[in-house]
Write an enzyme that holds these catalytic residues in place. Sequence first.
Site, PDB file in Angstrom:
ATOM      1  N   SER A  12       0.829  -1.191   0.000  1.00 53.19           N
ATOM      2  CA  SER A  12       0.000   0.000   0.000  1.00 53.19           C
ATOM      3  C   SER A  12       0.873   1.253   0.000  1.00 53.19           C
ATOM      4  O   SER A  12       2.106   1.190   0.098  1.00 53.19           O
ATOM      5  CB  SER A  12      -0.923   0.003   1.220  1.00 53.19           C
ATOM      6  N   VAL A  13       0.227   2.394  -0.145  1.00 53.19           N
ATOM      7  CA  VAL A  13       0.939   3.671  -0.178  1.00 53.19           C
ATOM      8  C   VAL A  13       1.702   3.881   1.129  1.00 53.19           C
ATOM      9  O   VAL A  13       1.176   3.638   2.214  1.00 53.19           O
ATOM     10  CB  VAL A  13      -0.052   4.832  -0.405  1.00 53.19           C
ATOM     11  N   SER A  26      10.076   2.172  -1.540  1.00 56.06           N
ATOM     12  CA  SER A  26      11.232   2.886  -2.088  1.00 56.06           C
ATOM     13  C   SER A  26      12.359   2.968  -1.067  1.00 56.06           C
ATOM     14  O   SER A  26      13.541   2.870  -1.415  1.00 56.06           O
ATOM     15  CB  SER A  26      10.813   4.286  -2.541  1.00 56.06           C
ATOM     16  N   HIS A  46      -0.374   3.133  -4.729  1.00 56.78           N
ATOM     17  CA  HIS A  46      -1.695   3.746  -4.820  1.00 56.78           C
ATOM     18  C   HIS A  46      -2.576   2.957  -5.776  1.00 56.78           C
ATOM     19  O   HIS A  46      -2.129   2.507  -6.837  1.00 56.78           O
ATOM     20  CB  HIS A  46      -1.556   5.192  -5.314  1.00 56.78           C
ATOM     21  N   LYS A 106       8.681  -1.062   9.210  1.00 55.90           N
ATOM     22  CA  LYS A 106       8.518  -0.021  10.242  1.00 55.90           C
ATOM     23  C   LYS A 106       8.332  -0.631  11.626  1.00 55.90           C
ATOM     24  O   LYS A 106       7.569  -0.109  12.452  1.00 55.90           O
ATOM     25  CB  LYS A 106       7.365   0.916   9.880  1.00 55.90           C
ATOM     26  N   GLY A 151     -22.368   9.254 -40.476  1.00 52.76           N
ATOM     27  CA  GLY A 151     -22.640  10.661 -40.186  1.00 52.76           C
ATOM     28  C   GLY A 151     -23.717  10.779 -39.132  1.00 52.76           C
ATOM     29  O   GLY A 151     -24.325   9.781 -38.714  1.00 52.76           O
ATOM     30  N   GLY A 171     -28.391  12.997 -43.751  1.00 53.70           N
ATOM     31  CA  GLY A 171     -28.795  12.675 -45.116  1.00 53.70           C
ATOM     32  C   GLY A 171     -28.259  11.353 -45.606  1.00 53.70           C
ATOM     33  O   GLY A 171     -28.329  11.048 -46.802  1.00 53.70           O
ATOM     34  N   SER A 189     -29.302   8.129 -45.247  1.00 53.50           N
ATOM     35  CA  SER A 189     -30.277   7.217 -45.853  1.00 53.50           C
ATOM     36  C   SER A 189     -30.799   7.752 -47.178  1.00 53.50           C
ATOM     37  O   SER A 189     -30.991   6.995 -48.157  1.00 53.50           O
ATOM     38  CB  SER A 189     -31.436   6.967 -44.887  1.00 53.50           C
ATOM     39  N   SER A 244     -22.985   4.819 -37.004  1.00 55.09           N
ATOM     40  CA  SER A 244     -21.703   4.182 -36.647  1.00 55.09           C
ATOM     41  C   SER A 244     -20.737   5.202 -36.058  1.00 55.09           C
ATOM     42  O   SER A 244     -19.746   5.570 -36.684  1.00 55.09           O
ATOM     43  CB  SER A 244     -21.089   3.476 -37.866  1.00 55.09           C
TER      44      SER A 244
END
Length: 635
Positions: free
Chosen positions: A36-37, A42, A118, A170, A472, A477, A479, A546
């Site tokens: 966990s964070v 590191s 995270h 820790k 479109g 237009g 069809s 589409s």
Amino acid sequence: MTDPIYKTDALIAQDIDAYLSQHQHKSLLRFITCGSVDDGKSTLIGRLLYDSKMIFEDQLTALEADSKRVGTQGEEIDFALLVDGLAAEREQGITIDVAYRFFTTEKRKFIVADTPGHEQYTRNMVTGASTADLAVILIDARKGVLTQTRRHSYLANLVGIRHIVLAVNKMDLVDYSRDIFETIVSEYRDFAGSIGITDFVAIPISGFRGDNITTLSSNTPWYEGPPLMDHLESVEVDNSADQAKPLRLPVQWVNRPNLDFRGFSGLIASGTVKPGDAIRVLPSGKTSSVSRIVTLDGDLDEAVAGQSVTLCLADEIDCSRGDVIAAADNPSQVADQFEATIVWMADEALKPGRAYWLKLGTQMVSATVQAPKYEINVNTMEHLAAKTLDLNAIGVAELATDRPVVFEPYAENRTLGGFILVDKISNATVAAGMLHFSLRRAQNVHWQAVDITREMHAGLKNQKPAVLWFTGLSGSGKSTIANIVEKKLHRMNRHTFLLDGDNVRHGLNKDLGFTEADRIENIRRVGEVAKLMTDAGLIVITAFISPFRAEREMVRAMIPDGEFLEIFIDTPLAEAERRDVKGLYRKARAGELKNFTGIDSPYEAPEAAEIRIDTTAITPEQAADEIIERLLGWH
């Protein structure tokens, strides 16, 4: 006589050669740190680098200065700064990206990946874990087992990491309490057993103080196990299991420097190979035998899993990148439908039915993912109902590829069982996955050979098949123009069929709504029908909004090259809404019609359509004439 204090150049060269030889033959351990964070990942890696004397003097000076600048008390060093290289990481005090570090000891070489804690960056953790042999899962002794502890443990086990170290960090902040350590280990053991982790090593440490990192600490006299470094140096990473499996070599490159040499290069994923061994090239199934095993250092009498080699074959058979060279008497499976576990790694959710690129070993194919069977709650292992997968979600789903691929279950072969999904538009990696098995229906369905070919169908009609794909906004237009185009082609004795968006929803697609997933499936089905009609030799005219580029490209990929024309009926939204022939925009604006393209659902305009029609500049008749002229000239 030479002064013994000084070595000759020859002696120095011998020392260097001896050192390099010793270094070259050390075993390599790849491991990750996760948790966990702010669990201290590191800091732990920085401590390992420091204690193994892998820090140069100028780095140490800079580290001491950085430690003072970020507020470390007294003369103490903030070891996390060695690894947290991104400015954003130092500012936030968290790890964002995966940081890889190399270090070595007298006994072993190491590559360690510091993975983010995270939840937002879980996808980065999966990246680091994909090549690791061991995972060091850190737990803050003050906090115990957390959600991310469970998530990362599950992911580590999922991607095949079999060596787990539970580092309770820790300990200096809980007075090195044995009771706290044992309570955490007991809780973790209960969870680990539920996800299939049957064995792990638990070590109480303080990355900041150095307790039980390289030497046993007097602060934990009750701990009888090894320090972390001793365990990392001694843990067995056995490749013999891979070597005992049948030969699998995914071909990465066809090596053809001249007409006298042809070899197939790649990394042996499993098994062993010798000259004379019988092999089978998949998916074609062609057989041959190995004539040579070539490397930069000369030919080999044997090659094993983990080695990169070039195989020369006794016969001239078809073999290319993406194929797999396998043992002739024990080949891999070949299929095009699977069940898989998927870890979703993109901000945009999975769109069931959408086509993604699937990379499996050296193979790259188009694949569609169905709606998940379920999503996995990593805290409880509960299977949750899900229609999609969001960022960092883990689920099980079925997927299908556009052609058969060579695979093995991930549990048996990570190379041929692990895959990634890549978005076709952005080229971003969106998911990682593990194949479980092929679906029975994939093995039972075969192509039936037919005598009348699509070329013969087209020849009978004296025309070249084509798909005219009109796209479109609603009211643009499409069809109207498509209908005029078909009438004009009919008068020219062309054999056509018009698939209109509204009409197919009365039958073929009457079960689909207008969610993104339904729109994708709507276009997929229409694409399959259009493909069948071109096989019959027809000129297929389609008129569909589409809205998504990915689905239009999916249909394009279904149709043979040169037979798909994308026709963009480019009408501004304001003009289409002004026309509003069907009253749909009015309903959408009033909130009576959800997921309406242009209002509350996006439209992705074509970037390179073959034909673009501006309906504000020409009439439908003129547009139809322009399209037919382009079609006939194109043919």
